[in-house]
Scaffold this active site. Structure first.
Site, PDB file in Angstrom:
ATOM      1  CE  LYS A 125     -18.775 -20.277 -78.353  1.00  0.00           C
ATOM      2  NZ  LYS A 125     -18.903 -21.554 -79.089  1.00  0.00           N
ATOM      3  CG  ASP A 165     -21.807 -22.485 -76.799  1.00  0.00           C
ATOM      4  OD1 ASP A 165     -21.030 -23.225 -77.402  1.00  0.00           O
ATOM      5  OD2 ASP A 165     -21.713 -22.249 -75.575  1.00  0.00           O
ATOM      6  CB  SER A 377     -21.939 -24.520 -88.269  1.00  0.00           C
ATOM      7  OG  SER A 377     -22.806 -24.681 -87.175  1.00  0.00           O
TER       8      SER A 377
END
Length: 445
Positions: A125, A165, A377
């Site tokens: 992330k 995001d 994705s």
């Protein structure tokens, strides 16, 4: 002290001041006690000590210039958490609340979420405390180019593949990819996902997280003899996940009666006008209160969290972490909610999740429910590798199948370890088992 508790105490000691990360780790490790008991070799290999420690944590300076010539400096992050089953995969979040602890919580969750998809992608992330709201396209472009100048050193199609995001949509991904191409002098389409369709993006990616949330919800309801048709639904948020969860709920015959943004919520007893909501939020980028200008009969509340005080059959928290607490869970339960499915990442506090389970509310945890986004994705990565594109229907069919499989794996894992019906434990265990097997096979690293 048990090995699980020992591992968690080490996490708290070594990562002070990171409550979201502590919360995510506690939830996972608590579920793994029976797995560790069954596999003492995991204790001997100190597997938990390794899985809670990121492989790499990158923090960097992001200087950029606004339209008036003023210089700003933000902080960028990329946490590459675990690559046991594939390259690191996880979104980039641009929001003032971003800090290392939040990125670590999201990256840790991503390990198990990605594992549940059945696809070969590891956990990671990233993001920045930059706020794209109120910025011009040129300002966002300059920031993204500065951000990518450093990030490009650490990513690649077989190394780490970021996506979008909160605060990172198609515009930002386009700017990031354009600068990556310039830096690398190569067209590596698989380095970022969520791209525009003309340059390697996947059809159905925009809809995937919201659609996947509802596919999981539908399976969870059907398994207990319910159907979504005719149910009233409250959805927090009005971003990408929320809008397409709303669309799929409506296609299934449910009535979405409420949505929200950070400034309040809209309640429309006649059902949310989705076309209007998409225009207000995705095209005109206006606040949700503008909805009343077109539907004066709708009600607007200034506290977005009051959406959970409304009466509904199904609640879909799709906004952000810890947006639904114990008091709000009690209100939903008293108003007759039968199912909660987490479209956002860890939107329910530990207290809220426990209440839902104790009061027999069907509860779908985030790492299972919202895995449709990262699954699609990964499908985009697959298409990029083949230099080929599937139709919307082909991608959607694959997504639907993946979400059905995730529900089945989650349910079966919970049952296998004596926690039937506990989908939180089931998701954690099912996600962990694949990663653990890979780590054990690959030696100590």
């Amino acid at each position: 002290m048990s090995y699980v508790k020992e591992a968690f105490e080490t996490v708290k000691r070594r990562n002070p001041g990171e409550p979201e990360f502590h919360q995510a780790v506690a939830e996972v490790l608590e579920s793994l006690e029976p797995v560790i008991d069954k596999h003492p070799e995991y204790r001997e290999a100190r597997l938990l000590d390794r899985i809670v420690e990121p492989e790499r944590q990158i923090i960097f300076r992001v200087p950029w210039e606004d339209d008036l010539g003023n210089i700003h400096v933000n902080r960028g992050f990329r946490v590459q958490f675990n690559s046991a089953i594939g390259p690191h995969k996880g979104g980039l979040r641009f929001h003032p609340s971003v800090n290392l602890g939040i990125i670590k919580f999201l990256g840790f969750e991503q390990i198990f979420k990605n594992s549940l998809t059945g696809l070969p992608i590891g956990g990671g992330k990233g993001g920045s405390d930059f706020d794209p709201k109120g910025k011009s396209d040129r300002e966002v472009m300059r920031f993204c180019q500065s951000f990518m100048s450093e990030l490009a050193l650490h990513i690649g199609p077989d190394v780490d593949v970021p996506a979008g995001d909160i605060g990172v949509g198609g515009r930002e991904i386009g700017f990031l990819y354009g600068h990556y191409k310039r830096l690398k002098n190569a067209t590596e389409a698989g380095v970022l996902t969520g791209k525009g369709i003309p340059f390697g993006g996947s059809l159905a990616r925009t809809e995937a997280t919201g659609y996947g949330t509802v596919y999981f919800l539908s399976e969870m309801l059907a398994d207990k003899g319910f159907e979504l048709k005719g149910k009233s639904v409250a959805i927090s948020g009005s971003g990408n996940v929320s809008l397409y969860a709303c669309k799929k709920c409506q296609e299934y015959g449910a009535k979405v009666v409420a949505m929200s943004d950070s400034n309040g919520y809209i309640y429309d007893k006649n059902g949310i006008d989705l076309d209007l909501m998409i225009r207000l939020k995705e095209i005109e980028r206006k606040r949700i209160k503008e909805y009343k200008n077109f539907h004066p009969e709708a009600e607007f509340g200034e506290n977005c969290r009051d959406i959970w005080s409304l009466k509904c059959d199904v609640a879909l928290p799709c906004a952000t972490q810890n947006e639904l607490n114990g008091k709000e869970a009690e209100a939903l339960i008293e108003n007759g909610v039968i199912a909660v499915a987490e479209g956002a990442n860890m939107p329910s506090t530990a207290e809220a999740a426990k209440l839902f389970q104790e009061r027999k509310v069907l509860f779908g945890p985030a790492k299972a429910v919202n895995a449709g986004g990262v699954a699609t994705s990964a499908l985009e990565m697959c298409q990029n590798s083949m230099r080929y594109s599937w139709t919307f229907e082909e991608v959607d069919q694959r997504l639907h199948k993946i979400m059905v499989n995730i529900y089945t794996m989650t349910k079966n894992a919970a049952k296998e370890f004596g926690m039937e019906g506990n989908l939180i434990a089931g998701a954690n265990i099912a996600g962990f088992q694949k990663v653990a097997a890979a780590m054990m096979s690959q030696g100590i690293y």
